[in-house]
Design a protein around this motif. Structure first.
Motif, PDB file in Angstrom:
ATOM      1  N   THR B  44       6.473 -32.222  -3.440  1.00  0.00           N
ATOM      2  CA  THR B  44       7.362 -31.533  -2.588  1.00  0.00           C
ATOM      3  C   THR B  44       8.505 -32.064  -2.212  1.00  0.00           C
ATOM      4  O   THR B  44       9.723 -31.540  -2.436  1.00  0.00           O
ATOM      5  CB  THR B  44       6.708 -31.101  -1.220  1.00  0.00           C
ATOM      6  OG1 THR B  44       5.455 -30.403  -1.581  1.00  0.00           O
ATOM      7  CG2 THR B  44       7.525 -30.291  -0.440  1.00  0.00           C
ATOM      8  N   GLN B  86       5.991 -24.544  -0.397  1.00  0.00           N
ATOM      9  CA  GLN B  86       4.519 -24.887  -0.296  1.00  0.00           C
ATOM     10  C   GLN B  86       3.997 -24.168   1.063  1.00  0.00           C
ATOM     11  O   GLN B  86       3.256 -23.402   1.064  1.00  0.00           O
ATOM     12  CB  GLN B  86       4.143 -26.175  -0.082  1.00  0.00           C
ATOM     13  CG  GLN B  86       2.774 -26.592  -0.233  1.00  0.00           C
ATOM     14  CD  GLN B  86       2.339 -27.900  -0.066  1.00  0.00           C
ATOM     15  OE1 GLN B  86       3.511 -28.853  -0.295  1.00  0.00           O
ATOM     16  NE2 GLN B  86       1.164 -28.386  -0.329  1.00  0.00           N
ATOM     17  N   GLU B 166       2.949 -25.380  -5.026  1.00  0.00           N
ATOM     18  CA  GLU B 166       1.373 -24.808  -4.991  1.00  0.00           C
ATOM     19  C   GLU B 166       1.510 -23.293  -4.747  1.00  0.00           C
ATOM     20  O   GLU B 166       0.830 -22.867  -3.620  1.00  0.00           O
ATOM     21  CB  GLU B 166       0.822 -25.710  -3.783  1.00  0.00           C
ATOM     22  CG  GLU B 166       0.648 -27.037  -4.283  1.00  0.00           C
ATOM     23  CD  GLU B 166      -0.105 -27.600  -3.320  1.00  0.00           C
ATOM     24  OE1 GLU B 166      -1.059 -27.295  -2.724  1.00  0.00           O
ATOM     25  OE2 GLU B 166       0.148 -29.125  -3.067  1.00  0.00           O
TER      26      GLU B 166
END
Ligand SMILES: Nc1ncnc2c1ncn2[C@@H]1O[C@H](COP(=O)(O)OP(=O)(O)OP(=O)(O)O)[C@@H](O)[C@H]1O
Ligand SMILES: [Mg+2]
Lengths: 288, 487
Positions: B44, B86, B166
């Protein structure tokens, strides 16, 4: 009570409503952007003084109002910058600005104008009347639906709401979230400044260092009560204004003044408490 | 032009944590590039840097073969980069349509042209093949719907590099298939996709190239043809992983949970009961009713005690544990410290006369966090600073450590890496074998089949049927989920 008495009560309530609603609408914009503005009180006081002085110096009410708005806006911007760029707590910043401004104004009155507390400005140009009420009243009346509509349907309104509810999300989308808050804070100052000038130019005709008398905080209560929606906020202001007008009349009827003067404030507290209780009941027992 | 987007020797540290260390990647135009790695590996962080949301301490971002400096997301957007983060960045009080157009509103003067916005939205949605309730508030729709809006938003902003952090963590298998198809379609259309996932099968199915991060460093970048499931997992975790698979319960005891109402079911001690269904079939309502977040529509008992009217804390005191499917708003207090998050609900035992004992708090928090392999710096750090998978481990640790009689687990491994998932599965089985009941709600069919002793399938808010756990039930579940009777 006669019809003319009721009419008189209504007229004075509308007169008292104007500055309250203006300041509350300003605070509402700031609130929608995600900041609780505790500084309205000080900004109103500044607007009142600047409005009085400029109106007197130029002999033009409109210039007085504009100057009051500019002064309020400047303070609103400074306050917002403290919050958005220096990370100051919004409550502390708002209270701090209010305290400093009222202290500063008291000092100015004594040192520059050489008066204690009350300033009579020669050549002050009061607000004119349109259909029996002043232009700022009509402006405020237009603002109520206009702001409601703009929040829903304009680019600025959408971005303001987005910043208030999703600061990080707005930032991640490339919106200048801090800048948007600064604009809202400036607008709140402009509104509060103009509201302050109304106290002088539309009501009393002179400046007194205590003349705001908590109206900035009542405005705060109003947009809280109205959940930052213009119409309920304006109605909350009207509630206070009606009781404020009534208490002025009751005083002349011989009831103890100190007691009566608290009436509008007591009503506001009662109503706020009632809505808060309802709000808590309405929520499902999520905290647990 | 070969490198559409990339990093050159990028490093980024948060205090003592080196989230990225000398990371170099090259993402070629028109490819799907997967970035994989354990929880906290730095995926991330890297994506935020590539999008301009964060700036590297050293090293540069590369766009179209040129080193560039991104000062903010506006720069990234300007270079045609879109990020679907995310933790989704939707604004709950705005409608989906408002969220979609925010920042690039179609306007006429200062006014938003809602008719045109709606038209664009419909057009975009049909091009991608989804249907969305545009006037619903983002707060009131499922995660998968929010995610679709985020993807559409990035596309609408003209992103031709789409970074998805994700995206499949909260999706059901069918939705995952749709998403992967969408990504392939984007690649056909010449766009570039960066795809992060903990699920190696998805990665192998969709990616052209795979970059593996471990401990903030790039381990390798390989074309997908060079890798298979086992070798990829080994690269990710740096060791071989054993999977437990389906192990049914040995003994079951009395009912620890009974629910009556639109959905009626029971869970026995020593049993994991799975709940399957396509999103919105009544799983959320069931969970909320059992936990006490929604008024009941029938009698609910916990270990024989009627809890239907009890508030959440009394239910928890009676032996209920809850792993929320939404860790961001229900599972954790994102701005509270790890210690506070860990002790929440147990705090009364960690002091006396209403005073917390700091040493006891710290010790308790450390024990739980270490016990569940959370990657963190200090117990005073706020939950927000943890990587997504590590946040999930905090929730798991807090709830399992209380040894609940009944654990309600909604998407317990959402966003957790391969090792973490097997670990959490083993923990859930251990909890069951210790005599607790588990109500497991998951979008992951594999997870349900692996863990559950029985699986209850919901359809349209009602129980459509029940099947035993284990891999053999896969097709039966699929049929029941669609409201049909298996032959
Ligand atoms: N803002 C922050 N402050 C402090 N530490 C941070 C911050 N952001 C990330 N970290 C730390 O940097 C490391 C890498 O985090 P990152 O979110 O990039 O991991 P990730 O690979 O995305 O993991 P996951 O699969 O769990 O999402 C983690 O140890 C995390 O705790
Ligand atoms: Mg991550």
């Amino acid at each position: 009570m006669t019809v003319s008495m009721l009419g008189g009560l209504l007229m004075s309530a509308l007169l008292l409503w104007t500055p309250l609603a203006l300041a509350a609408l300003g605070g509402l914009l700031h609130r929608v952007s995600g900041v609780v503005n505790i500084g309205l009180e000080g900004q109103m006081l500044t607007g009142a003084l600047v409005g009085a002085v400029v109106s007197g110096a130029t002999g033009d009410w409109a210039l007085g109002v504009l100057a009051a708005g500019a002064a309020g806006g400047l303070i609103g911007l400074l306050m917002s910058l403290c919050i958005t760029r220096l990370g100051a707590n919004e409550i502390i910043a708002g209270l701090g600005f209010t305290i400093v401004l009222s202290g500063l104004i008291g000092y100015l009155l004594r040192s520059v104008f050489d008066v204690s507390g009350t300033l009579r400005v020669a050549g002050l140009d009061p607000l004119p009347r349109i259909l029996g009420l002043d232009p700022l009243f009509w402006l405020t009346i237009i603002f109520v639906p206009l702001i409601g509509w703009s929040l829903r349907n304009t680019v600025a309104g959408l971005r303001l709401r987005a910043t208030g509810d999703g600061f990080d999300a707005a930032n991640a989308l490339g919106l200048p979230a801090n800048g948007i808050r600064d604009i809202a804070g400036t607008l709140a100052g402009v509104f509060a400044g103009i509201a302050g000038s109304h106290l002088v130019l539309g009501q009393v005709g002179l400046f007194n260092e205590n003349m705001v008398a908590g109206r900035g905080f009542i405005a705060l209560a109003a947009f809280y009560f109205g959940r930052a929606r213009p119409l309920p906020t304006a109605l909350a202001c009207l509630l206070f204004a009606v009781f404020d007008a009534a208490q002025a009349r009751l005083q002349t009827a011989g009831v103890p003044a100190q007691l009566i003067q608290t009436l509008p404030y007591v009503v506001v507290i009662a109503v706020l408490t009632a809505t808060a209780v309802r709000g808590v009941r309405g929520r499902v027992r999520r905290a647990g | 032009m070969s490198v559409r987007l990339g990093a050159r020797d990028v490093s980024r540290a948060f205090g003592p944590v080196r989230a990225n260390e000398g990371v170099s990647v090259e993402i070629r135009a028109g490819t799907v590039h997967a970035v994989v790695g354990e929880n906290g590996a730095g995926k991330t962080t890297l994506m935020r840097i590539l999008y301009g949301l964060d700036q590297p301490d050293s090293g540069t971002v590369v766009i179209n073969d040129q080193p560039v400096r991104l000062r903010g997301p506006a720069d990234g957007i300007g270079h045609g980069i879109g990020l679907v983060p995310q933790e989704l960045a939707m604004i709950g009080s705005l409608t989906l349509l408002e969220n979609l157009v925010l920042g690039t509103e179609p306007r006429s003067g200062p006014r938003i042209d809602w008719a045109r916005a709606r038209g664009e939205a419909e057009e975009l949605a049909s091009r991608v093949g989804v249907e969305l309730p545009w006037t619903a508030l983002a707060d009131n729709v499922s995660i998968s719907v929010r995610q679709q809006v985020e993807i559409l938003r990035a596309l609408r902003r003209g992103a031709d590099v789409l970074i998805l952090d994700e995206p499949t963590a909260a999706l059901a298998p069918a939705q995952v298939d749709d998403l992967l198809r969408l990504l392939r379609g984007l690649r056909e259309a010449g766009r570039t996709v960066v795809f992060i996932s903990h699920k190696v099968d998805e990665v192998l199915a969709v990616a052209d190239e795979i970059t593996v991060l471990r401990g903030g460093k790039v381990i390798t970048t390989r074309p997908v043809g060079d890798l298979d499931r086992t070798s990829l997992i080994e690269l990710i975790v740096g060791q071989q992983v054993g999977f437990t698979g389906f192990v049914p319960s040995a003994v079951t005891g009395d009912e620890v949970l009974t629910v009556a109402g639109s959905v009626s079911l029971s869970v026995r001690a020593g049993e994991i009961v799975g709940v399957a269904g396509i999103a919105g079939s009544g799983q959320d309502e069931l969970v909320e009713r059992v936990v006490g977040l929604r008024p009941p529509d029938g009698r609910i008992t916990l270990a024989g005690q009627d809890i239907s009217t009890l508030p959440v804390d009394r239910r928890r005191a009676a032996g209920l544990g809850y792993i929320s499917g939404d860790r961001r708003s229900e599972g954790l207090s994102m701005d509270a410290s790890l210690a506070d998050n860990t002790i929440a609900g147990t705090h009364r035992t960690l002091g006396r006369h209403g005073w917390l004992k700091p040493s006891a708090v710290r010790a308790y928090a450390k024990r739980v966090l270490d016990g569940y392999s959370v990657r963190y710096g200090r117990t005073t750090a706020v939950a927000r600073t943890l990587s997504g998978g590590n946040q999930q481990r905090v929730v798991i640790g807090r709830e399992l450590d209380r040894d609940p009689k009944l654990l309600v687990a909604a998407g317990p491994t959402r966003g957790v890496d391969v090792l973490g998932m097997t670990y959490i599965h083993d923990k859930l089985r251990a909890l069951r074998d210790n005599g607790s009941g588990v109500l497991l709600v998951s979008e992951q069919l594999d997870e349900l089949l692996d863990l559950s002793d029985r699986i209850i399938v919901l359809h349209g808010g009602r129980v459509a049927g029940e099947v035993p756990g284990g891999p053999a039930s896969r097709t039966a579940i699929g049929t029941l989920m669609l409201g049909r009777t298996p032959s």
